[in-house]
Design an enzyme around this catalytic site. Structure first.
Site, PDB file in Angstrom:
ATOM      1  N   CYS A 142     -18.617   1.766 -19.157  1.00  0.00           N
ATOM      2  CA  CYS A 142     -19.955   1.694 -18.308  1.00  0.00           C
ATOM      3  C   CYS A 142     -20.757   0.411 -19.012  1.00  0.00           C
ATOM      4  CB  CYS A 142     -20.616   2.969 -18.729  1.00  0.00           C
ATOM      5  SG  CYS A 142     -20.018   4.352 -18.152  1.00  0.00           S
ATOM      6  N   GLU A 195       0.956  -1.260   0.035  1.00  0.00           N
ATOM      7  CA  GLU A 195      -0.006   0.060  -0.055  1.00  0.00           C
ATOM      8  C   GLU A 195       0.847   1.126  -0.050  1.00  0.00           C
ATOM      9  OE1 GLU A 195      -3.083   0.203  -0.485  1.00  0.00           O
ATOM     10  OE2 GLU A 195      -3.788  -1.874  -0.522  1.00  0.00           O
ATOM     11  N   CYS A 227     -25.839   3.315 -10.702  1.00  0.00           N
ATOM     12  CA  CYS A 227     -25.006   4.543 -10.832  1.00  0.00           C
ATOM     13  C   CYS A 227     -25.982   5.766 -11.341  1.00  0.00           C
ATOM     14  CB  CYS A 227     -24.048   4.182 -11.960  1.00  0.00           C
ATOM     15  SG  CYS A 227     -23.033   5.619 -12.330  1.00  0.00           S
TER      16      CYS A 227
END
Length: 462
Positions: free
Chosen positions: A210, A47, A219
């Site tokens: 999308c 990370e 969404c």
């Protein structure tokens, strides 16, 4: 490690399930590591490396890091020089330094035991912020806490049509609230990784996929696109547009909606979200840098590098002798500034005319547009570095690249070598100009040696 993608359930974002492609970055199956501290350490390293750095760049660094320091204890015993050498080229060098500092703290003050919650991780470990703490706690220890990084910001802003400045504290706090509510309590690590991967691979900044999005039906940005297309179609046929839905974000005085001065841009579609405040332009800086070169014992060139201060930009890294410059200086004045710097560093006068101009090297940091004005000086003869000077050493080209030097300094050496090849090319018909020679230069191998101060002492008039 398998990855997971989101699936739309009956309400908003639902469960998670495995997919066949690998997660954007997998810390060597860290989640299956039975030792909780090693598991947390592996995720922690990944990370920290992934902050502000592309995944493709991180993989090799992560692999080499974990091979060299597979445990917190191993990292705690390493030197900062070793850490900087391995980190060189990864950028944001303070991250590696703080990672080692935190590892030493875990070993010396926490009995080698990693904190187990996001709150403790953020409180006790230097360099661990809210996102990193949430990622470690959820992925390594199963704490039901959300994460918010750039990918998650993009996904959530589009899911909820959040058009206010996504970097503002108010919006960030709201996004964290959303992430903490949405996270799957039974599999928080998988869910958070899925959400990040969704933003990294599907809900990307430009040209999002999308049609492939598993949460498209939830969404609001996508729904807004569909409605705008319907409005345009009705307008084309002379029909009155419908009354806006009061549940639609953007029709009232909402602090999360786009400002009235920035209306919906139909050409952008879902990429209207998120919106960010205009970035401040990076400040311009100029630095004069001198590549001091001598001929080594085996005929190969050697370069003098000096260590930067232990704090500030590029802390603890090695570089060619350098000095910051004021803007808009003439070349002659830049030479004098660099000569004065070398003189103060060496303690002896030095003529500016001995410096050969190589060119300028541009390097862009996150907040600085840095221009290095590169000069060179070839030293004929052997020199001994004064131990009272700042940390410095002579290195071969191979040793230079293996040292903890920044990408910018590698660019400087590349420019220097390119100019040397250009000047030594037969087509040019001339040899490289040298800097001022020292009287009584010795042989290329150690014998009777001069000190650096004596060698670069300004020549006396005949």
């Amino acid at each position: 490690m398998d990855c997971f993608i989101l699936h739309g359930g009956p309400s908003a974002v639902g469960s998670v399930s495995p997919c066949s492609s690998p997660f954007i970055f997998s810390p060597l199956q860290a989640t299956s590591e039975p030792d909780a501290d090693r598991r947390g350490y592996a995720v922690w390293v990944s990370e920290i490396m992934l902050q502000q750095t592309q995944v493709a760049t991180v993989i090799d660094y992560y692999t080499r890091w974990m091979q060299k320091w597979p445990t917190l204890q191993a990292l705690a015993q390493a030197s900062l020089e070793e850490v900087n050498e391995l980190w060189a080229g990864l950028g944001y060098y303070s991250r590696g330094k703080r990672l080692q500092e935190a590892a030493r703290k875990v070993v010396s003050e926490l009995a080698g035991r990693m904190p187990r919650t996001a709150e403790e991780l953020q409180k006790l470990l230097p360099g661990v912020g809210r996102y990193t703490a949430g990622a470690i706690a959820s992925i390594s220890y199963g704490q039901a806490t959300g994460v918010v990084d750039g990918n998650v910001i993009r996904v959530l802003c589009r899911l909820r049509c959040i058009g206010a400045d996504s970097s503002s504290p108010a919006v960030i706090d709201r996004l964290w609230d959303m992430a903490n509510v949405l996270v799957d309590r039974s599999r928080p690590g998988d869910f958070n990784q899925a959400l990040m991967e969704l933003g990294a691979t599907v809900c990307v900044p430009k040209s999002p996929l999308c049609g492939e999005c598993p949460v498209k039906q939830h969404c609001q940005a996508w729904r807004r696109v569909e409605k705008e297309l319907a409005f345009a179609s009705q307008k084309l046929f002379g029909k009155a547009p419908p009354v806006p839905d009061v549940e639609d974000c953007g029709v009232g005085d909402c602090p999360l909606c786009p400002p009235a001065t920035e209306p919906w841009d139909s050409s952008l579609g879902v990429t209207n979200f998120p919106r960010k405040a205009a970035k401040r332009p990076p400040r311009a800086m100029r630095t004069a840098t001198c590549v001091l070169e001598r001929r080594g014992c085996h005929g190969a060139p050697e370069y003098l590098i000096v260590q930067r201060p232990s704090s500030g930009l590029l802390a603890g890294l090695w570089e060619f002798p350098s000095v910051p410059l004021a803007q808009d200086l003439q070349e002659e004045k830049e030479r004098e500034e660099l000569a004065d710097h070398l003189q103060a560093w060496m303690g002896q006068p030095m003529a500016a005319k001995g410096l050969q101009f190589i060119g300028e090297v541009i390097h862009i940091f996150s907040h600085i547009h840095q221009t290095y004005v590169v000069y060179s000086l070839h030293l004929d003869g052997d020199v001994i570095l004064d131990p009272a000077l700042s940390p410095s050493r002579w290195v071969t080209e191979h040793e230079f690249h293996a040292s903890a030097v920044s990408t910018a300094m590698k660019k400087v050496l590349k420019a220097h070598e390119k100019q040397r090849r250009k000047e030594s090319s037969p087509a040019k018909g001339s040899k490289r100009k040298r800097g001022a020679k020292a009287p009584g230069a010795g042989s290329p191998c150690p014998g009777t040696q001069l000190s650096l101060r004596a060698f670069l002492r300004a020549p006396t008039a005949p």
